[in-house]
Motif scaffolding. Structure first.
Motif, PDB file in Angstrom:
ATOM      1  N   ASN A  14       0.860  -1.177   0.000  1.00 53.09           N
ATOM      2  CA  ASN A  14       0.000   0.000   0.000  1.00 53.09           C
ATOM      3  C   ASN A  14       0.899   1.231   0.000  1.00 53.09           C
ATOM      4  N   ALA A  56      -8.304  -8.544  -8.079  1.00 52.87           N
ATOM      5  CA  ALA A  56      -9.291  -7.765  -7.307  1.00 52.87           C
ATOM      6  C   ALA A  56      -8.589  -6.757  -6.401  1.00 52.87           C
ATOM      7  N   GLY A  57      -7.498  -7.161  -5.784  1.00 52.52           N
ATOM      8  CA  GLY A  57      -6.741  -6.233  -4.936  1.00 52.52           C
ATOM      9  C   GLY A  57      -6.150  -5.089  -5.732  1.00 52.52           C
ATOM     10  N   GLU A  59      -7.333  -3.952  -8.592  1.00 52.49           N
ATOM     11  CA  GLU A  59      -8.457  -3.104  -9.014  1.00 52.49           C
ATOM     12  C   GLU A  59      -8.871  -2.157  -7.889  1.00 52.49           C
ATOM     13  N   ASN A  60      -8.887  -2.658  -6.668  1.00 52.22           N
ATOM     14  CA  ASN A  60      -9.196  -1.802  -5.529  1.00 52.22           C
ATOM     15  C   ASN A  60      -8.135  -0.717  -5.381  1.00 52.22           C
ATOM     16  N   ALA A  61      -6.887  -1.081  -5.589  1.00 53.23           N
ATOM     17  CA  ALA A  61      -5.785  -0.135  -5.416  1.00 53.23           C
ATOM     18  C   ALA A  61      -5.876   1.051  -6.361  1.00 53.23           C
ATOM     19  N   SER A  63      -8.846   2.023  -7.840  1.00 52.81           N
ATOM     20  CA  SER A  63     -10.265   2.358  -7.994  1.00 52.81           C
ATOM     21  C   SER A  63     -10.590   3.835  -7.793  1.00 52.81           C
ATOM     22  N   ARG A  64      -9.758   4.564  -7.126  1.00 54.57           N
ATOM     23  CA  ARG A  64     -10.046   5.990  -6.898  1.00 54.57           C
ATOM     24  C   ARG A  64      -9.084   6.913  -7.632  1.00 54.57           C
ATOM     25  N   TRP A  65      -8.314   6.336  -8.535  1.00 50.66           N
ATOM     26  CA  TRP A  65      -7.407   7.153  -9.330  1.00 50.66           C
ATOM     27  C   TRP A  65      -8.190   8.230 -10.050  1.00 50.66           C
ATOM     28  N   ARG A  71      -3.963   4.287  -1.104  1.00 54.92           N
ATOM     29  CA  ARG A  71      -4.376   2.952  -1.521  1.00 54.92           C
ATOM     30  C   ARG A  71      -3.660   2.464  -2.777  1.00 54.92           C
TER      31      ARG A  71
END
Length: 83
Positions: A14, A56-57, A59-61, A63-65, A71
């Motif tokens: 992270n 999936a991890g 994609e989460n990392a 996801s807020r770009w 993250r």
């Protein structure tokens, strides 16, 4: 270093763990550089995960770009792109 320490194929960190607001150039990485980058002593955890869980991890990392928050994933042993 994490991959080597854990004898792992992939390492995911992270970005919020990295605390130095600096760019370390090429050369010898000293303990003081590591302490500046990662002042908290976090454990390295090694686990076996299917590719879908890793995707999936990641994609989460991202996801807020382009929000600049911790993250975003720093990776070793893999390369990925996102849109």
């Amino acid at each position: 270093l994490m991959r080597q320490a854990a004898d792992a194929d992939v390492a995911i960190l992270n970005a919020g763990t990295l605390r130095a607001d600096a760019i370390l150039g090429p050369g010898i990485l000293r303990m003081k550089d590591l302490v500046t980058l990662m002042p908290m002593q976090d454990s390295i955890v090694k686990l076996r995960a299917p590719g879908a869980v890793i995707v999936a991890g990641l994609e989460n990392a991202v996801s807020r770009w382009p929000a600049k928050e911790g993250r975003f994933a720093q990776v070793s042993g893999i390369r990925f792109t996102f849109d």
